[in-house]
Scaffold this motif. Structure first.
Motif, PDB file in Angstrom:
ATOM      1  N   ASN A 121      44.315  85.760  24.160  1.00 25.37           N
ATOM      2  CA  ASN A 121      45.344  86.678  23.923  1.00 25.37           C
ATOM      3  C   ASN A 121      45.231  87.047  22.801  1.00 25.37           C
ATOM      4  O   ASN A 121      46.558  87.968  22.140  1.00 25.37           O
ATOM      5  CB  ASN A 121      46.438  87.169  25.340  1.00 25.37           C
ATOM      6  N   ILE A 122      45.209  86.427  21.839  1.00 22.29           N
ATOM      7  CA  ILE A 122      45.184  86.774  20.091  1.00 22.29           C
ATOM      8  C   ILE A 122      43.143  86.679  19.809  1.00 22.29           C
ATOM      9  O   ILE A 122      43.431  86.556  18.880  1.00 22.29           O
ATOM     10  CB  ILE A 122      45.497  85.479  19.937  1.00 22.29           C
ATOM     11  N   LEU A 125      43.150  88.460  16.189  1.00 25.09           N
ATOM     12  CA  LEU A 125      43.850  87.156  14.343  1.00 25.09           C
ATOM     13  C   LEU A 125      42.392  85.890  15.086  1.00 25.09           C
ATOM     14  O   LEU A 125      42.018  85.371  13.648  1.00 25.09           O
ATOM     15  CB  LEU A 125      44.952  86.476  15.381  1.00 25.09           C
ATOM     16  N   TYR A 126      41.946  85.867  15.881  1.00 27.80           N
ATOM     17  CA  TYR A 126      40.683  84.744  16.239  1.00 27.80           C
ATOM     18  C   TYR A 126      40.154  84.657  15.638  1.00 27.80           C
ATOM     19  O   TYR A 126      39.266  83.904  14.736  1.00 27.80           O
ATOM     20  CB  TYR A 126      40.458  84.353  17.434  1.00 27.80           C
ATOM     21  N   LEU A 128      39.143  86.820  13.011  1.00 26.41           N
ATOM     22  CA  LEU A 128      39.774  87.656  11.364  1.00 26.41           C
ATOM     23  C   LEU A 128      39.820  85.834  10.866  1.00 26.41           C
ATOM     24  O   LEU A 128      39.071  85.265   9.856  1.00 26.41           O
ATOM     25  CB  LEU A 128      41.576  87.575  11.608  1.00 26.41           C
ATOM     26  N   ALA A 129      40.242  85.193  11.488  1.00 27.38           N
ATOM     27  CA  ALA A 129      40.657  83.194  11.017  1.00 27.38           C
ATOM     28  C   ALA A 129      39.657  82.763  10.983  1.00 27.38           C
ATOM     29  O   ALA A 129      39.265  82.325  10.029  1.00 27.38           O
ATOM     30  CB  ALA A 129      41.874  82.804  12.437  1.00 27.38           C
ATOM     31  N   PHE A 130      38.537  82.999  11.647  1.00 27.64           N
ATOM     32  CA  PHE A 130      37.675  82.200  11.133  1.00 27.64           C
ATOM     33  C   PHE A 130      36.582  82.949  10.880  1.00 27.64           C
ATOM     34  O   PHE A 130      35.779  82.159   9.915  1.00 27.64           O
ATOM     35  CB  PHE A 130      36.571  81.778  12.548  1.00 27.64           C
ATOM     36  N   SER A 132      38.014  83.976   7.824  1.00 29.72           N
ATOM     37  CA  SER A 132      38.418  83.442   6.653  1.00 29.72           C
ATOM     38  C   SER A 132      37.774  81.652   6.371  1.00 29.72           C
ATOM     39  O   SER A 132      37.620  81.580   4.931  1.00 29.72           O
ATOM     40  CB  SER A 132      40.126  84.006   6.555  1.00 29.72           C
ATOM     41  N   GLU A 165      39.167  90.081   2.561  1.00 32.08           N
ATOM     42  CA  GLU A 165      39.951  89.715   4.338  1.00 32.08           C
ATOM     43  C   GLU A 165      41.270  90.711   4.309  1.00 32.08           C
ATOM     44  O   GLU A 165      41.197  90.937   5.203  1.00 32.08           O
ATOM     45  CB  GLU A 165      40.506  88.288   4.266  1.00 32.08           C
ATOM     46  N   SER A 180      48.162  98.754  21.642  1.00 31.28           N
ATOM     47  CA  SER A 180      49.377  97.704  21.536  1.00 31.28           C
ATOM     48  C   SER A 180      48.979  96.331  22.184  1.00 31.28           C
ATOM     49  O   SER A 180      49.819  95.524  23.355  1.00 31.28           O
ATOM     50  CB  SER A 180      50.705  98.313  22.739  1.00 31.28           C
ATOM     51  N   LEU A 182      46.295  92.514  20.785  1.00 28.63           N
ATOM     52  CA  LEU A 182      45.186  91.563  20.421  1.00 28.63           C
ATOM     53  C   LEU A 182      44.138  91.010  21.430  1.00 28.63           C
ATOM     54  O   LEU A 182      43.372  90.625  20.286  1.00 28.63           O
ATOM     55  CB  LEU A 182      45.804  90.217  19.656  1.00 28.63           C
TER      56      LEU A 182
ATOM     57  N   GLU B  50      49.936  80.077  21.393  1.00 28.07           N
ATOM     58  CA  GLU B  50      48.987  80.571  20.725  1.00 28.07           C
ATOM     59  C   GLU B  50      48.250  81.493  18.992  1.00 28.07           C
ATOM     60  O   GLU B  50      47.996  81.377  18.408  1.00 28.07           O
ATOM     61  CB  GLU B  50      47.396  80.967  21.339  1.00 28.07           C
ATOM     62  N   ILE B  54      46.910  80.242  15.124  1.00 31.13           N
ATOM     63  CA  ILE B  54      46.257  81.496  14.405  1.00 31.13           C
ATOM     64  C   ILE B  54      46.310  81.509  13.535  1.00 31.13           C
ATOM     65  O   ILE B  54      45.465  81.887  12.384  1.00 31.13           O
ATOM     66  CB  ILE B  54      45.083  82.062  15.746  1.00 31.13           C
ATOM     67  N   ILE B  57      46.346  78.754  11.396  1.00 31.16           N
ATOM     68  CA  ILE B  57      44.664  78.561  10.811  1.00 31.16           C
ATOM     69  C   ILE B  57      44.443  80.341   8.945  1.00 31.16           C
ATOM     70  O   ILE B  57      44.285  80.135   8.123  1.00 31.16           O
ATOM     71  CB  ILE B  57      43.463  78.695  11.734  1.00 31.16           C
ATOM     72  N   LEU B  58      44.445  81.375   9.553  1.00 35.23           N
ATOM     73  CA  LEU B  58      44.428  82.538   8.753  1.00 35.23           C
ATOM     74  C   LEU B  58      45.376  82.247   7.689  1.00 35.23           C
ATOM     75  O   LEU B  58      44.979  82.774   6.715  1.00 35.23           O
ATOM     76  CB  LEU B  58      44.635  83.760   9.857  1.00 35.23           C
ATOM     77  N   GLY B  62      42.744  79.186   5.763  1.00 32.95           N
ATOM     78  CA  GLY B  62      42.067  81.263   5.630  1.00 32.95           C
ATOM     79  C   GLY B  62      42.922  81.430   3.945  1.00 32.95           C
ATOM     80  O   GLY B  62      41.288  82.091   3.330  1.00 32.95           O
ATOM     81  N   THR B 130      52.489  86.879  21.383  1.00 35.50           N
ATOM     82  CA  THR B 130      52.940  87.368  20.330  1.00 35.50           C
ATOM     83  C   THR B 130      53.696  88.272  20.495  1.00 35.50           C
ATOM     84  O   THR B 130      55.157  88.467  19.566  1.00 35.50           O
ATOM     85  CB  THR B 130      51.249  87.971  19.694  1.00 35.50           C
TER      86      THR B 130
END
Lengths: 352, 172
Positions: A121-122, A125-126, A128-130, A132, A165, A180, A182, B50, B54, B57-58, B62, B130
């Protein structure tokens, strides 16, 4: 037993996605040269096989059998780590991309989703994080090579990736406000029905077309493609951060670049263009065929964005470094922020 | 199983945090910090947070750590001997802090444990991770949240003024 089935299914799924991605990369290396050739009124590679279609195989064999050189004075550990650190984040993002309809099949008591490896459910963001994390491969590759061209390429890339980024992240926020959620699966499902429901058009709310422009431009910068390929500007820095790399390590950087291109195209498809949904309901076919037509529509949209990368490369010259920074911070960032404000106001005034 | 996972993450965090301080090459320190951030994110995942994982990490791995590496490479620091002369002072301070922590745990066990949610019965999640964080930030913790953002804004304006020479002279 159940754990075993789940593990087997997931591994098979990962294997299938990896094979598909790597085959696409092989195809892209040929297509890029062909498309560039056609746009410049040339024919592109023609020697290997009919119309040069076996060129990727020849390239792969060449890279595989080339001598692996580690330059004198290089930091050996970092030098070998950098290509891996660059490739893994490029491939790991595909874990949350939904390639087809949100089906759940029961296989031996285990719920199995055939068209997405995992629906966390994110998901946004997952990715985006990887994305970066991929910067580390480039920076460390540039630093460990013990070469001034590599170091300059790595430094440029660090500054560029951090700046752009931010724009990628902010341009996505509009879509997140509309959906609404992710989760990429939920975002895709919210765009069902027809092309006017895609967030690029967003009928009845604020269209995310501007956000898409910002996203696409920033993504080109994030993947180090022309006109933002300053980290590897060949007319100034030989080949930038991978000047000193050869053989398979070079191939890893190459795979990472193309893998990132595919990933960015997939994300653009899912967030702004309805993922696997056809532009009109009627083009999707009956319910049981959604698996096939879904994948076809998804692949078609991704192919269009990949073509866009080549198209832009053939059209635009490279930016200067200060132009790149000014454009990112003074043009794209305010546009992305403004888009968030307007989308939030419209969504509050006219909730859908 | 959960205890095993926790001790794996915790031990790697302690180990790599030690490396960050002890290694002589700043690049290696930064990489040890990167491994540590990932394991902290792992701890958050075991706590079903979660979103925090994340974001860890971000933001840290990152963005902030990439900036560190950028500065280290820009200054081209090969080895930094200067700060390793303070090893004894650091060790002494570390021991004092560790003793304080041990004393706290031994003596004030009830008060320390009392504030923590019962780990045996995790909270029922009626909504996503979230959403709950967003709601908490904009209701219960609205004031601290706004104060924090104001401080960050002031810091940002201050950084711009400090680096951009000529702003103050032109007006004064």
């Amino acid at each position: 037993m159940e754990t075993g089935i789940r593990l087997g299914l997931t591994l098979a799924q990962i294997g299938a996605v990896m094979v598909a991605v790597l085959l696409t990369v092989a195809l892209l290396t040929l297509l890029e040269r062909k498309v560039l050739g056609w746009m410049q009124d040339r024919m592109g590679p023609m020697e290997v096989g009919p119309y040069g279609i076996l060129q990727p195989v020849a390239d792969g064999l060449k890279l595989f059998f080339k001598e692996d050189i580690i330059p004198a004075g290089a930091n050996k550990f970092m030098f070998s780590m950098a290509p891996i650190l660059s490739l893994v984040p490029a491939l790991i993002g595909f874990a949350v991309i939904p390639f087809g309809p949100d089906w759940t099949i029961d296989v031996g008591g285990v719920d199995f989703k055939p068209f997405v490896i995992t629906d966390i459910n994110i998901g946004v963001l997952y990715i985006l994080a990887f994305a970066s994390i991929g910067a580390y491969g480039i920076i460390l590759g540039g630093w460990s090579s013990n070469s001034k061209y590599s170091l300059l390429g790595g430094l440029r890339s660090a500054a560029q990736l951090i700046s752009y980024e931010l724009n990628v992240g902010l341009s996505i926020v509009g879509v997140l406000l509309l959906s609404s959620s992710l989760s990429l699966v939920t975002i895709t499902n919210a765009q069902a029905g027809g092309f006017w429901n895609w967030y690029f058009f967003a009928w009845g709310s604020f269209p995310q077309a501007i956000a898409f422009m910002v996203f696409m431009i920033s993504s080109i910068a994030e993947t180090n493609r022309t006109p933002f390929d300053l980290p590897e500007a060949e007319s100034e820095l030989v080949a930038g951060f991978f000047t000193e790399y050869s053989g398979m390590r070079f191939a890893f950087f190459f795979l990472a670049e193309y893998g990132n291109m595919i990933l960015v195209s997939c994300v653009a498809t899912v967030l702004f263009f309805g993922g696997w949904h056809a532009p009109l309901e009627i083009l999707q076919g009956p319910e049981w065929m959604h698996g096939i037509t879904g994948i076809i529509w998804f692949a078609g949209k991704v192919a269009f964005f990949l073509f866009l990368f080549f198209w832009i490369r053939a059209t635009l010259p490279r930016l200067r470094y200060d132009q790149l920074m000014r454009f990112g911070w003074k043009v794209l960032l305010p546009i992305a922020l403004g888009n968030i404000v307007v989308t939030a106001i419209v969504e509050y005034m006219f909730p859908t | 199983m959960e205890t095993f996972v926790f001790f794996y993450f915790a031990s790697i965090i302690v180990l790599t945090a030690g490396f960050v301080v002890a290694l002589k090459n700043p690049i290696y320190s930064a990489l040890a910090l990167l491994v540590m951030f990932f394991h902290v994110a792992g701890l958050f995942v075991t706590l079903h947070a979660e979103f925090l994982a994340i974001i860890q990490i971000l933001v840290y791995a990152g963005a902030i750590l990439v900036l560190y590496l950028f500065v280290v490479m820009l200054l081209n620091l090969k080895r930094e001997e200067h700060f390793h002369g303070q090893f004894i002072v650091g060790l002494f301070l570390g021991c004092v802090l560790f003793a304080e922590a041990v004393l706290l745990v031994l003596k004030g066990e009830t008060t320390l444990g009392g504030n923590l949610p019962d780990s045996a019965a995790p909270m029922e999640l009626t909504q996503g991770n979230t959403e709950s964080i967003g709601e908490l930030l904009y209701s219960t913790y609205l004031f601290p949240f706004e104060v924090a953002s104001l401080i960050l804004l002031v810091a940002m304006v201050g950084a711009v003024i400090l680096t951009k020479k000529g702003i103050l002279e032109v007006k004064g």
